[in-house]
Design a protein around this motif. Structure first.
Motif, PDB file in Angstrom:
ATOM      1  N   ASP A 114      34.772  40.688 -24.170  1.00 11.03           N
ATOM      2  CA  ASP A 114      34.579  39.081 -24.755  1.00 11.03           C
ATOM      3  C   ASP A 114      35.524  38.414 -23.841  1.00 11.03           C
ATOM      4  N   LEU A 115      36.485  38.750 -23.297  1.00 10.82           N
ATOM      5  CA  LEU A 115      37.452  37.890 -22.328  1.00 10.82           C
ATOM      6  C   LEU A 115      36.623  37.718 -20.994  1.00 10.82           C
ATOM      7  N   GLU A 116      36.072  38.752 -20.658  1.00 12.15           N
ATOM      8  CA  GLU A 116      35.113  38.742 -19.385  1.00 12.15           C
ATOM      9  C   GLU A 116      34.043  37.707 -19.541  1.00 12.15           C
ATOM     10  N   ALA A 117      33.432  37.801 -20.678  1.00  8.92           N
ATOM     11  CA  ALA A 117      32.160  36.947 -20.982  1.00  8.92           C
ATOM     12  C   ALA A 117      32.563  35.418 -21.017  1.00  8.92           C
ATOM     13  N   LYS A 173      31.789  32.157 -18.305  1.00  8.67           N
ATOM     14  CA  LYS A 173      31.337  31.020 -18.708  1.00  8.67           C
ATOM     15  C   LYS A 173      32.311  29.859 -18.237  1.00  8.67           C
ATOM     16  N   GLY A 174      33.450  30.046 -17.849  1.00 11.63           N
ATOM     17  CA  GLY A 174      34.250  29.037 -17.382  1.00 11.63           C
ATOM     18  C   GLY A 174      35.103  28.316 -18.582  1.00 11.63           C
ATOM     19  N   ASP A 175      35.151  29.204 -19.729  1.00  9.45           N
ATOM     20  CA  ASP A 175      35.712  28.395 -21.278  1.00  9.45           C
ATOM     21  C   ASP A 175      36.983  27.750 -20.561  1.00  9.45           C
ATOM     22  N   ALA A 225      39.998  38.900 -15.159  1.00 14.22           N
ATOM     23  CA  ALA A 225      40.855  37.530 -15.517  1.00 14.22           C
ATOM     24  C   ALA A 225      41.732  37.116 -14.256  1.00 14.22           C
ATOM     25  N   PRO A 226      41.105  36.848 -13.224  1.00 14.61           N
ATOM     26  CA  PRO A 226      41.600  36.575 -11.819  1.00 14.61           C
ATOM     27  C   PRO A 226      42.672  35.265 -12.115  1.00 14.61           C
ATOM     28  N   ALA A 227      42.156  34.450 -12.885  1.00  9.67           N
ATOM     29  CA  ALA A 227      43.090  33.238 -12.873  1.00  9.67           C
ATOM     30  C   ALA A 227      44.558  33.636 -13.260  1.00  9.67           C
ATOM     31  N   LEU A 228      44.573  34.764 -14.131  1.00 12.98           N
ATOM     32  CA  LEU A 228      46.032  35.180 -14.449  1.00 12.98           C
ATOM     33  C   LEU A 228      46.640  35.658 -13.302  1.00 12.98           C
ATOM     34  N   VAL A 229      46.251  36.160 -12.492  1.00 11.53           N
ATOM     35  CA  VAL A 229      47.002  36.507 -10.948  1.00 11.53           C
ATOM     36  C   VAL A 229      47.109  35.521 -10.114  1.00 11.53           C
TER      37      VAL A 229
END
Length: 410
Positions: free
Chosen positions: A290-293, A297-299, A339-343
């Motif tokens: 779910d997180l990957e999806a 989508k750029g949520d 979730a690359p934004a986390l890194v």
């Protein structure tokens, strides 16, 4: 009497490893050639090879008829059975057990995973691991007749005196003391137990040809743990707590952690905590899929959550990096790959924390190269006992230094 038996078993296992090492290095050999190479008498060599043949560790490959001079009876040539698993790495997580098997040449020849509910009793976890190992054997043809050692990773802090005194685990429980005995009884091989995240840090540090001599490692999973490689050595600490970054206080006013404190990094950055924060932000996230999806989508709500968590991670890593001055900082766990934004946020926060010493900043802040099987690979690496990163590392009772191997089971 028991000491005498133990000494005999150690000597026999040492002889076996010498024979297996010779076959690994030189290929098929006659018993005569083997005896000369390993320095054993014909009688002792015959006993050792008979046992290895019976257990399926080696096979009769052919005879020396094509190269033999004279008319004597051709001698059998012995070789390693390519299906024989020599080393077993097991990583018990909160909700799954990962299993990796490496052969005598230190190549990974089988791996698998079994899942269970968080809170599953340890006897049931062990039985599920045994069942998965049995299925791996059926599926791949790998067997364990020549198993030399077993390396096991367990969650939570674990003392450096692996077989002597388990460390107190969170919730007042004792780190699983039945694991070592169960695997030793099942496989009749030396067993080493350590913290699974520390073993994953070891695997990550030596995953490349140029091993990293100073590494700060953080793994985000159902819990949060860490590992440290300092000056080329895997750090354990005096009681096995080295690298427990998950229980560093990140928010003194935060939620209560399973360890009893408030606002530990684990309450913010574990996979369940991140998914809970996403739900609180109004997006129904129940799984990593779910997180990957949602990320794909750029949520914007999800992006905000991930960057906030990443910034918190970066501040904690920054404090540790200021003390340890690592060459690399690695963030691991399946969630970092979806979730690359986390890194990215963690790396930015870490750079800010270390801005006053720019010349000594870590060279790389990156997602781990290895995935969820890192702990099992690290367990195998520990029992190989061949890396400079293992200097001073407690080894399995009868483990011998192993020659260089070729790839991922380092």
């Amino acid at each position: 009497m028991s000491m005498t038996i133990g000494v005999h078993a150690l000597v026999r296992r040492t002889h076996e490893e010498r024979v297996l090492a010779a076959l690994r290095a030189h290929g098929a050999l006659s018993r005569g050639d083997l005896a000369a190479r390993v320095g054993l008498s014909r009688t002792t060599l015959s006993e050792i090879t008979a046992q290895l043949l019976q257990r399926g560790a080696i096979v009769v490959a052919d005879t020396d008829a094509s190269t033999r001079a004279g008319s004597g009876r051709p001698a059998e040539r012995l070789a390693l059975d390519p299906g024989s698993g020599q080393y077993l790495g097991v990583d018990f997580g909160h909700r799954r057990v990962n299993i990796v098997v490496a052969d005598a040449s230190h190549e990974v020849i089988a791996q698998g995973v079994a899942r269970y509910a968080d809170g599953t009793a340890w006897p049931d976890r062990i039985n599920q691991a045994f069942d998965r190992i049995d299925r791996l054997s059926e599926e791949t043809g790998v067997h364990f007749g020549a198993l030399q050692a077993v390396g096991i990773g367990v969650p939570g802090p674990y003392t450096a005196e692996h077989s002597a005194r388990p460390a107190v685990n969170w919730k007042g429980r004792i780190a699983p003391e039945g694991v070592e005995a169960a695997f030793a009884a099942r496989f009749a091989a030396p067993v080493m137990v350590d913290n699974n995240t520390r073993l994953a840090a070891l695997a990550e540090a030596i995953a490349r040809p140029d091993a990293v001599d100073n590494l700060l490692y953080l793994r985000l999973a159902d819990g949060v743990g860490g590992g440290l490689v300092v000056s080329g050595r895997l750090a354990t600490g005096s009681r096995g707590f080295a690298g427990e970054l998950g229980h560093v206080t990140a928010d003194p006013t935060g939620t209560t952690c399973r360890c009893g404190k408030r606002g530990c990094l684990e309450t913010i950055a574990s996979a369940p905590a991140i998914m809970r924060a996403c739900r609180e932000a109004g997006v129904q996230i129940e799984s990593l899929d779910d997180l990957e999806a949602a990320v794909a989508k750029g949520d914007p709500h999800i992006d905000a959550v991930l960057r906030d968590v990443g910034s918190t991670i970066g501040r904690v890593l920054g404090a540790a990096a200021m003390v340890l001055n690592p060459r690399e900082v690695v963030i691991a766990g399946e969630i970092v790959h979806v979730a690359p934004a986390l890194v990215e946020a963690a790396a930015a926060a870490l750079r800010f924390e270390l801005y006053s010493i720019p010349s000594d900043q870590p060279q790389i802040v990156r997602a781990a190269q290895l995935r969820d099987d890192g702990g099992a690979l690290g367990a195998i690496a520990a029992i190989f006992h061949q890396s400079p990163l293992l200097a001073g590392y407690p080894d399995a009772e009868s483990a011998e230094p192993a020659p260089q191997h070729r790839r991922s089971a380092r």
